[in-house]
Design an enzyme around this catalytic site. Structure first.
Site, short mmCIF file in Angstrom:
data_model
loop_
_atom_site.label_atom_id
_atom_site.label_comp_id
_atom_site.label_asym_id
_atom_site.label_seq_id
_atom_site.Cartn_x
_atom_site.Cartn_y
_atom_site.Cartn_z
N SER A 82 27.46 20.71 11.09
CA SER A 82 26.24 20.44 10.32
C SER A 82 26.41 19.35 9.27
O SER A 82 25.45 18.73 8.87
CB SER A 82 25.74 21.72 9.67
N HIS A 142 22.32 23.37 15.22
CA HIS A 142 21.83 21.99 15.24
C HIS A 142 21.73 21.42 16.65
O HIS A 142 21.37 20.26 16.82
CB HIS A 142 22.74 21.09 14.40
N LYS A 186 15.31 25.07 12.76
CA LYS A 186 15.63 23.65 12.67
C LYS A 186 14.77 22.89 13.68
O LYS A 186 13.59 22.72 13.44
CB LYS A 186 17.14 23.47 12.83
C1 PLP Z 1 21.62 26.20 9.31
C2 PLP Z 1 22.82 26.75 9.97
C3 PLP Z 1 23.00 28.12 10.14
C4 PLP Z 1 22.09 29.12 9.49
O1 PLP Z 1 20.87 29.21 10.15
P1 PLP Z 1 19.59 29.73 9.35
O2 PLP Z 1 18.67 30.18 10.41
O3 PLP Z 1 19.11 28.56 8.57
O4 PLP Z 1 20.08 30.85 8.49
C5 PLP Z 1 24.07 28.57 10.86
N1 PLP Z 1 24.96 27.70 11.39
C6 PLP Z 1 24.83 26.36 11.23
C7 PLP Z 1 25.84 25.46 11.86
C8 PLP Z 1 23.77 25.85 10.51
O5 PLP Z 1 23.67 24.55 10.32
#
Ligand code: PLP
Length: 390
Positions: free
Chosen positions: A179, A207, A238
């Site tokens: 990320s 992602h 996302k």
């Molecule tokens: C954003 C993210 C999460 C968490 O997901 P949410 O649904 O926002 O809690 C988990 N792993 C990665 C790699 C992320 O970027």
């Protein structure tokens, strides 16, 4: 009243290290252009990769479902029943990912914490990439298993650790797309090592969902490995533009989680309207590959532009495009100067990134126009020169 002055002292120390964070209000939806600090700025910090967070089809699905099913889910699904939309979305996600079954979670954070604490127990080892997401790190901390960390994407190091392990079970966990780096995990090599040393593989597709692979099905599809990863999770918040998360795998995996996973069992289920939005998002992901194409075109255009100016974009190979600056104060000065030119790229500092790893993290959207990107590149050039970054 108790003494809370330790908080003020701690906050002062955070400020002295140039690590103080403040939330920054924006007006309106997560669109390519938003209102911030009283003016229109180009948003280059959102994970709304496909522009679905403001898409009319998702809005309509949400509104329709609110009217028919109301707002909340009432309790966890083990208590107040599974609503039709939960089941419909799980079946849809399982098909989309080419897996037997799926289970919804309230957030990706909870999915990771739940998976790692449920699947790795006393006597087991979790082998984790050093740059894995905070929710994986926290899942490791909470798990009763041992945790061994391998250097970022370093397969020799991973093999050394696997060879050394005499644990009952080994679980390799990795972000599919990292990320903060925008790099992709070397899944084929991870699979090969897992098979060689009898380990399970868990991939975080937060992602990658909607972004990677011909059909947007994630890191597995990207590498032609659909059906060859035991445990996968991803978020609906996302690229899918909504909120929530999923886990996919075998029916036994899902049944086990329903029975034993505390972050599934002891939290209120997703509101039905949220599930309906995710279904609408998956329709678009499947029917409009041109969105993904625009996202990747924008990504290539923007990253090449930065690289031509000699910015350090690290190992980025996805719509996450970091610009490494290293110094905390300088990173935030670059952030402020970009904002003054109408570009919002959030500066990121430890502990979100490693020490001396401060950076601007740009994320592209399918909905950015060429004009948006040119304006952003111009601003990067000016600020880069002013601060001696290029
Ligand atoms: C954003 C993210 C999460 C968490 O997901 P949410 O649904 O926002 O809690 C988990 N792993 C990665 C790699 C992320 O970027």
């Amino acid at each position: 009243m108790g003494d809370l002055t330790f908080l003020a002292t701690a906050l002062e120390a955070i400020k002295e290290r140039d690590l103080y964070r403040q939330l920054r209000p924006i007006q309106g939806a997560q669109s390519p252009r938003v209102q911030m600090e009283g003016k229109e700025v180009i948003l280059l910090s959102s994970n709304n990769y496909l522009g679905l967070a403001e898409h009319p089809a998702l809005r309509e699905a949400g509104i329709r479902t609110l009217e028919r099913y109301g707002c909340g889910a009432g309790a966890s699904r083990s208590i107040s029943g599974t609503m039709e939309l939960h089941r419909a979305l799980e079946e849809r996600i399982a098909r989309f990912k080419g897996c037997e079954a799926a289970l919804l979670f309230s957030t990706g954070y909870m999915a990771n914490m739940g998976l790692l604490t449920t699947l790795a127990e006393d006597g087991d080892v979790i082998v984790s990439d050093e740059f894995n997401h905070a929710s994986i790190v926290d899942g490791c901390r909470l798990s009763r298993a041992e945790v061994w960390v391998y250097r970022h994407r370093d397969m020799d190091h991973l093999e050394t650790l696997l060879r050394r392990s005499a644990h009952r079970r080994r679980l390799i966990v990795t972000d599919g797309v990292f990320s903060m780096e925008g790099a992709i995990a070397p899944l084929p090599e991870i699979r090969r090592l897992a098979d060689q040393y009898g380990a399970l593989v868990m991939v975080d597709d937060a992602h990658a969902t909607g972004v990677l692979g011909k059909g947007g099905r994630g890191t597995g599809e990207h590498f032609g490995m659909t059906g060859r990863i035991e445990i996968q999770m991803g978020t609906l918040g996302k690229a899918l533009g909504g909120f929530g998360a999923y886990v996919v795998g075998t029916q036994d995996l899902i049944d086990y989680l329903i029975n034993c996973c505390r972050t599934f069992m002891y939290t209120t289920a997703l509101p039905p309207a949220i599930a309906a939005m995710a279904l609408a998002a998956l329709d678009i992901v499947e029917k409009e590959p041109q969105r993904r194409q625009s996202l990747w075109e924008n990504t290539g255009y923007f990253r090449t532009g930065l690289q031509k100016m000699d910015f350090d974009t690290g190992m980025s190979e996805t719509p996450i495009c970091p610009v490494l600056i290293k110094d905390n104060a300088l990173t935030m000065e670059a952030d402020r100067r970009l904002m003054a030119r109408g570009i919002f790229v959030q500066g990121l500092r430890p502990p979100t990134v490693p020490p001396r790893g401060s950076r601007l993290r740009a994320t592209l959207m399918a909905t950015h126009t060429e004009e948006d990107l040119n304006r952003a590149l111009d601003a990067f050039r000016e600020v880069g020169r002013e601060l001696g970054l290029i």
